[in-house]
Design a protein around this motif. Structure first.
Motif, PDB file in Angstrom:
ATOM      1  N   PRO A  23       0.820  -1.229   0.000  1.00 64.14           N
ATOM      2  CA  PRO A  23       0.000   0.000   0.000  1.00 64.14           C
ATOM      3  C   PRO A  23       0.849   1.273   0.000  1.00 64.14           C
ATOM      4  N   LEU A  24       2.009   1.283   0.696  1.00 66.03           N
ATOM      5  CA  LEU A  24       2.854   2.475   0.696  1.00 66.03           C
ATOM      6  C   LEU A  24       3.442   2.736  -0.677  1.00 66.03           C
ATOM      7  N   ILE A  25       3.901   1.681  -1.367  1.00 66.03           N
ATOM      8  CA  ILE A  25       4.456   1.855  -2.721  1.00 66.03           C
ATOM      9  C   ILE A  25       3.386   2.384  -3.666  1.00 66.03           C
ATOM     10  N   THR A  26       2.184   1.837  -3.553  1.00 60.91           N
ATOM     11  CA  THR A  26       1.079   2.313  -4.401  1.00 60.91           C
ATOM     12  C   THR A  26       0.743   3.765  -4.100  1.00 60.91           C
ATOM     13  N   LEU A  27       0.728   4.134  -2.826  1.00 57.44           N
ATOM     14  CA  LEU A  27       0.419   5.520  -2.444  1.00 57.44           C
ATOM     15  C   LEU A  27       1.488   6.485  -2.966  1.00 57.44           C
ATOM     16  N   VAL A  28       2.750   6.118  -2.835  1.00 54.80           N
ATOM     17  CA  VAL A  28       3.829   6.997  -3.315  1.00 54.80           C
ATOM     18  C   VAL A  28       3.749   7.170  -4.827  1.00 54.80           C
ATOM     19  N   ALA A  29       3.450   6.073  -5.558  1.00 55.52           N
ATOM     20  CA  ALA A  29       3.369   6.168  -7.025  1.00 55.52           C
ATOM     21  C   ALA A  29       2.173   7.007  -7.466  1.00 55.52           C
ATOM     22  N   LEU A  30       1.049   6.900  -6.761  1.00 59.67           N
ATOM     23  CA  LEU A  30      -0.137   7.663  -7.151  1.00 59.67           C
ATOM     24  C   LEU A  30      -0.038   9.131  -6.735  1.00 59.67           C
ATOM     25  N   ARG A  31       0.805   9.450  -5.762  1.00 60.80           N
ATOM     26  CA  ARG A  31       0.942  10.837  -5.322  1.00 60.80           C
ATOM     27  C   ARG A  31       2.076  11.585  -6.027  1.00 60.80           C
ATOM     28  N   ILE A  32       2.653  10.992  -7.063  1.00 64.11           N
ATOM     29  CA  ILE A  32       3.717  11.688  -7.812  1.00 64.11           C
ATOM     30  C   ILE A  32       3.201  12.962  -8.490  1.00 64.11           C
ATOM     31  N   PRO A  33       2.004  12.955  -9.131  1.00 64.50           N
ATOM     32  CA  PRO A  33       1.536  14.214  -9.746  1.00 64.50           C
ATOM     33  C   PRO A  33       1.313  15.341  -8.751  1.00 64.50           C
ATOM     34  N   VAL A  34       0.670  15.046  -7.610  1.00 64.87           N
ATOM     35  CA  VAL A  34       0.399  16.110  -6.658  1.00 64.87           C
ATOM     36  C   VAL A  34       1.688  16.609  -6.008  1.00 64.87           C
ATOM     37  N   ALA A  35       2.628  15.705  -5.709  1.00 65.02           N
ATOM     38  CA  ALA A  35       3.899  16.133  -5.104  1.00 65.02           C
ATOM     39  C   ALA A  35       4.740  16.925  -6.099  1.00 65.02           C
ATOM     40  N   SER A  36       4.784  16.501  -7.363  1.00 65.13           N
ATOM     41  CA  SER A  36       5.553  17.234  -8.382  1.00 65.13           C
ATOM     42  C   SER A  36       4.940  18.593  -8.651  1.00 65.13           C
ATOM     43  N   GLY A  37       3.593  18.662  -8.703  1.00 63.96           N
ATOM     44  CA  GLY A  37       2.950  19.967  -8.920  1.00 63.96           C
ATOM     45  C   GLY A  37       3.210  20.917  -7.758  1.00 63.96           C
ATOM     46  N   LEU A  38       3.193  20.390  -6.490  1.00 64.81           N
ATOM     47  CA  LEU A  38       3.494  21.240  -5.336  1.00 64.81           C
ATOM     48  C   LEU A  38       4.948  21.724  -5.373  1.00 64.81           C
ATOM     49  N   ALA A  39       5.862  20.859  -5.796  1.00 61.42           N
ATOM     50  CA  ALA A  39       7.285  21.269  -5.882  1.00 61.42           C
ATOM     51  C   ALA A  39       7.469  22.372  -6.907  1.00 61.42           C
ATOM     52  N   VAL A  40       6.794  22.270  -8.049  1.00 56.41           N
ATOM     53  CA  VAL A  40       6.927  23.316  -9.089  1.00 56.41           C
ATOM     54  C   VAL A  40       6.206  24.578  -8.657  1.00 56.41           C
ATOM     55  N   ALA A  41       5.018  24.451  -8.031  1.00 56.46           N
ATOM     56  CA  ALA A  41       4.279  25.641  -7.604  1.00 56.46           C
ATOM     57  C   ALA A  41       5.009  26.393  -6.503  1.00 56.46           C
ATOM     58  N   LEU A  42       5.745  25.688  -5.611  1.00 53.93           N
ATOM     59  CA  LEU A  42       6.499  26.334  -4.534  1.00 53.93           C
ATOM     60  C   LEU A  42       7.912  26.712  -4.953  1.00 53.93           C
ATOM     61  N   GLY A  43       8.304  26.413  -6.180  1.00 51.43           N
ATOM     62  CA  GLY A  43       9.640  26.773  -6.671  1.00 51.43           C
ATOM     63  C   GLY A  43      10.751  25.924  -6.088  1.00 51.43           C
ATOM     64  N   LEU A  44      10.476  24.661  -5.783  1.00 52.95           N
ATOM     65  CA  LEU A  44      11.479  23.771  -5.200  1.00 52.95           C
ATOM     66  C   LEU A  44      12.181  22.903  -6.235  1.00 52.95           C
ATOM     67  N   ASP A  45      11.941  23.144  -7.536  1.00 55.39           N
ATOM     68  CA  ASP A  45      12.603  22.331  -8.547  1.00 55.39           C
ATOM     69  C   ASP A  45      14.110  22.543  -8.594  1.00 55.39           C
ATOM     70  N   PRO A  46      14.681  23.764  -8.266  1.00 57.82           N
ATOM     71  CA  PRO A  46      16.159  23.855  -8.216  1.00 57.82           C
ATOM     72  C   PRO A  46      16.776  23.027  -7.099  1.00 57.82           C
ATOM     73  N   VAL A  47      16.003  22.765  -6.045  1.00 57.95           N
ATOM     74  CA  VAL A  47      16.528  21.948  -4.954  1.00 57.95           C
ATOM     75  C   VAL A  47      16.797  20.526  -5.448  1.00 57.95           C
ATOM     76  N   PHE A  48      15.921  19.993  -6.250  1.00 60.09           N
ATOM     77  CA  PHE A  48      16.134  18.646  -6.792  1.00 60.09           C
ATOM     78  C   PHE A  48      17.316  18.619  -7.756  1.00 60.09           C
ATOM     79  N   THR A  49      17.541  19.773  -8.430  1.00 60.86           N
ATOM     80  CA  THR A  49      18.699  19.826  -9.340  1.00 60.86           C
ATOM     81  C   THR A  49      20.003  19.748  -8.559  1.00 60.86           C
ATOM     82  N   ALA A  50      20.014  20.331  -7.359  1.00 61.42           N
ATOM     83  CA  ALA A  50      21.243  20.319  -6.560  1.00 61.42           C
ATOM     84  C   ALA A  50      21.486  18.976  -5.860  1.00 61.42           C
ATOM     85  N   LEU A  51      20.453  18.152  -5.793  1.00 61.71           N
ATOM     86  CA  LEU A  51      20.620  16.854  -5.130  1.00 61.71           C
ATOM     87  C   LEU A  51      21.370  15.881  -6.026  1.00 61.71           C
TER      88      LEU A  51
END
Length: 368
Positions: free
Chosen positions: A337-365
């Motif tokens: 269930p955790l793997i399924t939840l993480v895979a299904l929440r990729i759109p909402v988490a990615s949209g929140l990262a782009v809306a909050l401007g956190l995409d450069p943080v992933f570039t630095a990782l």
């Protein structure tokens, strides 16, 4: 004058005979011979009383009475005939037993599966139903019994001459004296308010559930009566009842799961903090998976509005998967269930990262 006998008797007898012959007529007629008696015909069946033996000299041969009719012909043979005529060969015992039990076997073949299915359905209902469902079922059965008794009593009194007005008055009196009947006057209102004020939240929940079950069983009883009047067969009714029982079980499991979630939400600040941390960790993992798959880089050129739009659609999908939000993210347990939840929440988490401007943080990782 007698002639002296000279002692020769044989010669004298011969002389006398010769003289008689010579003195008779010259022409003599032979007397007619009587006809021989004809033999009687052979009887077709042995007589019940044999004839009496003719009287004769003592030296004659005795007549055997039982054998007299067999002297001059064949012995007749009497063959017994059954009462019903010529019935042919009699059936064997196995064939007669099979012919006798054939209707019984046919009846058992038709009725035993139906009876077994009804018994299994009743036993399964008794084993799976809850306390409220049992009370509702007993209430429906009691009401059906009371209604049948009232209908029989109405028919008897109507045959005795009771009018419609008298029947209505009698029903009102019976309802007033019925302990389970709710009164619609001031006394009934006061009793109802006293019951509602004095009950606890658990009792209120049980009462509402019992009322819901009672109303549903009444509706199903009416539905059974309507469908039976339309021509529904017992097999179709049994199949429909089985489908309704499966739906009731799913509803009961869903209701129990929601109650467990509602009870788990009533917690202190420490539990709320733990749930918030778990939500943050799972959302970060989903955003990292979106960046690793290139989903964040795909929506990043669109800006915060595109990211917010993608997060909205992803959040709607996430709520639909989690029983419209009744199950929280922190309440999901288990690896799959955790793997399924993480895979299904990729759109909402990615949209929140782009809306909050956190995409450069992933570039630095150092993800690659």
């Amino acid at each position: 004058m007698t002639t002296p006998h000279n002692g020769d008797w044989d010669g004298d007898l011969a002389d006398v005979l010769q003289r008689l012959v010579d003195s008779g007529p010259t022409t003599s007629t032979t007397p007619p011979v009587p006809p021989q008696p004809t033999a009687p015909p052979m009887p077709s069946a042995p007589p019940t009383v044999p004839p009496q033996a003719p009287t004769g000299p003592a030296t004659a041969e005795p007549v055997n009475a039982p054998e007299w009719w067999r002297k001059d012909g064949p012995t007749p043979v009497h063959t017994p005939v059954p009462l019903g005529g010529d019935q042919g060969a009699r059936p064997s015992f196995e064939a007669a037993a099979q012919a006798f039990w054939a209707p019984v076997g046919q009846i058992l073949t038709q009725q035993v599966p139906h009876i077994a299915e009804q018994v299994g359905q009743q036993v399964g209902q008794l084993l799976t139903e809850t306390e409220a469902q049992r009370h509702a079922r007993e209430q429906v059965q009691y009401e059906a019994l009371v209604n049948s008794q009232r209908a029989l009593r109405d028919a008897q009194l109507a045959a005795a001459g009771e009018t419609a007005e008298q029947q209505a008055k009698r029903h009102a009196v019976e309802d007033a004296f019925d302990h389970g009947h709710q009164r619609h006057d001031l006394v009934g209102l006061v009793d109802l308010l006293a019951d509602r004020i004095g009950e606890t939240p658990d009792e209120r929940a049980q009462r509402r559930q019992a009322e819901h079950e009672l109303q549903r069983r009444r509706a199903r009883a009416q539905e059974d009566a309507v469908l039976a009047a339309r021509g529904e067969t017992p097999e179709q009714r049994t199949r429909r009842h089985r489908q309704q029982q499966l739906a009731d079980r799913r509803e009961a499991r869903t209701r129990a799961r929601r109650q467990r979630r509602r009870a788990a939400r009533v917690a202190g600040p420490s539990d709320r903090t733990r749930r918030f941390r778990r939500w943050c960790v799972l959302t970060a993992i989903s955003a990292t998976g979106g960046y690793a798959t290139g989903f964040v880089s795909l929506i990043a050129p669109g800006g915060p509005f595109v990211g917010l739009l993608v997060a909205t659609f992803g959040w709607a999908l996430d709520l639909q998967v989690r029983d419209r939000g009744r199950q929280r993210v922190s309440e999901v347990t288990g690896p799959f269930p955790l793997i399924t939840l993480v895979a299904l929440r990729i759109p909402v988490a990615s949209g929140l990262a782009v809306a909050l401007g956190l995409d450069p943080v992933f570039t630095a990782l150092p993800l690659y």
